[in-house]
Enzyme design. Structure first.
Site, PDB file in Angstrom:
ATOM      1  N   ASP A  19      -3.040   6.462  -3.553  1.00 16.50           N
ATOM      2  CA  ASP A  19      -1.818   5.933  -2.962  1.00 16.50           C
ATOM      3  C   ASP A  19      -1.245   4.889  -3.924  1.00 16.50           C
ATOM      4  O   ASP A  19      -1.832   4.613  -4.977  1.00 16.50           O
ATOM      5  CB  ASP A  19      -2.090   5.392  -1.559  1.00 16.50           C
ATOM      6  CG  ASP A  19      -2.949   4.139  -1.555  1.00 16.50           C
ATOM      7  OD1 ASP A  19      -3.703   3.931  -2.534  1.00 16.50           O
ATOM      8  OD2 ASP A  19      -2.884   3.366  -0.581  1.00 16.50           O
ATOM      9  N   SER A  70       0.836  -1.201   0.000  1.00 15.88           N
ATOM     10  CA  SER A  70       0.000   0.000   0.000  1.00 15.88           C
ATOM     11  C   SER A  70       0.870   1.250   0.000  1.00 15.88           C
ATOM     12  O   SER A  70       1.606   1.499  -0.927  1.00 15.88           O
ATOM     13  CB  SER A  70      -0.956  -0.032   1.187  1.00 15.88           C
ATOM     14  OG  SER A  70      -1.921   0.987   1.095  1.00 15.88           O
ATOM     15  N   ASP A  75      -5.918   1.965  -3.663  1.00 13.72           N
ATOM     16  CA  ASP A  75      -7.135   1.664  -2.918  1.00 13.72           C
ATOM     17  C   ASP A  75      -7.589   2.857  -2.073  1.00 13.72           C
ATOM     18  O   ASP A  75      -8.728   2.885  -1.604  1.00 13.72           O
ATOM     19  CB  ASP A  75      -6.987   0.399  -2.068  1.00 13.72           C
ATOM     20  CG  ASP A  75      -5.932   0.491  -0.976  1.00 13.72           C
ATOM     21  OD1 ASP A  75      -5.150   1.468  -0.975  1.00 13.72           O
ATOM     22  OD2 ASP A  75      -5.883  -0.419  -0.132  1.00 13.72           O
TER      23      ASP A  75
END
Length: 549
Positions: free
Chosen positions: A291, A145, A295
């Site tokens: 990002d 992430s 997501d």
């Protein structure tokens, strides 16, 4: 056998089984140097598989992300699934993500499962969508992430399209513990390869069905933050009828080094500087950012004085909720957010006569909110995570930065057509519901025991007052307060509708505190915002003292 000898033995066993020449070379050098500090760091503990899967720094050893760790995770997952089950595997553009994805496919197919591996790196919400679209039993997304460049991670989704929750995490973790040497695992190579036509096209069709509104005139600046969202987001906006956004060229191509940002997270100071500068140059109506795995979504708006500001996750969450409820129908609709998000959503739900739920942090809980008879049309968490739905519910049962960006653009275009901005809509909400202002206090530590001690102090001696407001109730969330599953956290309700939640971070060595004050708006909204900023600052000061860190 003493501790040091055992550590060296385990490191040499790892070295013998490791299929990666790079981590083998690193580990061999540490052994040759006798660097016991580095060996202890890598072999003295291990990355624990939980509801967030795995996430950690790259390197050799069980306390690092590497091919051995990933292959063991895949073998553990295979033991929980049934032979013949379909698993979809996706990955982002971080260091080794493609390698870890192929290793996962090889282990799973070797264990008798069917695997569909993405042909290239695509956003996490595409993987989450693909699990449902293809009727898979599970999905794996290799991503960290918005973590630093040196990290990578491993998310597991179940057949409902959502990330795993207990007891599945425990079952998989126990299965991983039973996996032996990875060089003894049977490996396969007969997986299917998923093309854009297989999964990206159906995903785009799904998000284009979101309640975007009818307006399209809007000048947008966009950055994917060196991640994998760029192509998909631009394509989605173009197909929806928006003008292609002006992109931050320096950040558009995927780059695992994230060279222009200190930390690849739109919330971090400085991360949005290039996008803000381009917006000012272009006179943009809206800034959008994803990002690195797309997501999450951040939004920025002009302030009317030639400057721009980024909206908070709670501000965007409140605006999106009201937009979705205006464009959907049905008494079975449900909106949900995490307990650390603003309480404003509950008031919006009451006004529109729809169901509301709060959940533990994480979209794995948000998408499972409700009784089962309700239809979730919107969910969010304050950390820039949103899942937007239509009358048919959620197309993606996870946070989706692409669908959220499209919907924010549609909402901003509607406001622009009426001669207004998203800031005007925020003022409308403040007048209607009271100004709900939120903020954070995060304390990063080098020793996790300091967090444990701070939580113990707060449990033993709850504060009687914070920020000049009496603490009216103190709830220990580890006891399952409010019908929620137990989690390590404390919730304080203060006079005047204010609230403080304290919890350890699930992914970083941080103690995170979430603050909220509610200020009635009787006069100019600007005056209420000034008062709210003062009240939040007072809460931060008192809470910092109470933490003792």
């Amino acid at each position: 056998m003493n501790e040091a000898t055992d550590l060296v033995r385990r490191a040499r066993e790892w070295l013998a089984a490791d299929p990666d020449p790079h981590t083998r070379a690193e580990l061999a050098e540490l052994l040759d140097q006798g660097d016991m500090t580095a060996l202890t760091d890598r072999f003295g503990s291990k990355l624990e598989f939980g509801t967030a899967g795995l996430r950690g720094e790259l390197g050799p050893g069980p306390n690092r992300m590497n091919r051995v760790t990933v292959m063991r995770a895949a073998a553990g997952l295979a033991r929980v699934l049934k032979p013949g089950d379909l698993v979809v595997v996706g990955y982002d553009a971080r260091h080794n993500s493609d390698v870890f994805a192929r290793d996962t496919a090889a282990v799973l197919t070797g264990a008798g499962l069917r695997v569909a591996l993405m042909a290239r790196h695509w956003p996490t919400p595409v993987l989450a969508y693909a699990v449902l679209h293809l009727g898979a039993a599970a999905g794996v997304m290799v991503t960290a992430s918005h973590n630093p460049p040196r990290d990578n991670g491993y998310k597991v989704y179940w057949g409902d399209g959502a990330q795993i929750v207990p007891p599945l995490d425990t079952m998989i973790s126990q299965a991983i513990n039973g996996v032996g040497r990875v060089d003894a695992l049977p490996l396969g190579d007969d997986w299917a390869t998923l093309s854009a036509a297989d999964i990206v096209e159906p995903y785009l069709a799904a998000v284009l069905g979101l309640p975007l509104g009818a307006a399209r005139e809007l000048a947008v600046v966009y950055t994917p933050m060196h991640g994998v969202g760029g192509e998909t987001l631009v394509e989605a906006m173009t197909r929806a009828g928006f003008a292609p956004p002006a992109v931050v060229a320096e950040q558009f191509e995927p780059d695992p080094a994230f060279p222009t940002v200190a930390f690849p997270n739109p919330e971090e100071p400085g991360a949005m500087d290039l996008a803000l500068a381009l917006a000012a140059k272009n006179g943009a109506d809206l800034i959008l950012a994803n990002d690195p795995d797309a997501d999450r979504c951040a939004a920025g708006v002009p302030t009317g004085d030639g400057d721009y500001r980024m909206l908070s996750g709670d501000e965007v969450g409140g605006l999106l909720a009201e937009h979705v409820l205006r464009h959907t129908s049905g008494g079975d609709r449900l909106v949900a957010c995490s307990i650390v998000s603003s309480s404003l959503l509950s008031k919006i739900a009451a006004r529109y006569g729809v169901h509301y739920a709060d959940t533990l942090t994480g979209f794995k809980w948000i998408v499972k909110a409700g009784t089962g008879d309700e239809r979730l049309v919107f969910g969010y968490e304050e950390a820039l995570g949103y899942s937007v739905g239509s009358d048919g519910g959620l197309p993606v049962r996870d946070k989706d930065g692409i669908g959220a960006a499209l919907t924010i653009a549609g909402m901003a275009a509607l406001a622009r057509r009426e001669g207004r901005t998203l800031l005007d809509l925020l003022d409308d909400q403040a007048r209607e519901y009271g100004l709900h202002a939120t903020g954070q206090l995060s304390v990063r530590v080098s020793d996790l025991s300091l967090i444990t001690e701070a939580m113990a102090r707060l449990r033993a001696t709850p504060p009687a007052e914070l920020g000049g407001r009496a603490v009216e109730s103190a709830e220990d969330l580890s006891l399952g307060a409010g019908g929620l599953p137990p989690t390590d956290g404390l919730r304080y309700r203060l006079a005047g509708g204010a609230r403080v939640i304290v919890r350890p971070s699930g992914t970083e060595p941080k103690l995170k505190c979430y603050l909220e004050v509610v200020v009635p708006v009787a006069g100019p909204v600007a005056e209420a915002r000034t008062r709210a900023a003062h009240d939040l600052a007072a809460l931060r000061t008192d809470l910092s003292a109470a933490l003792g860190l």
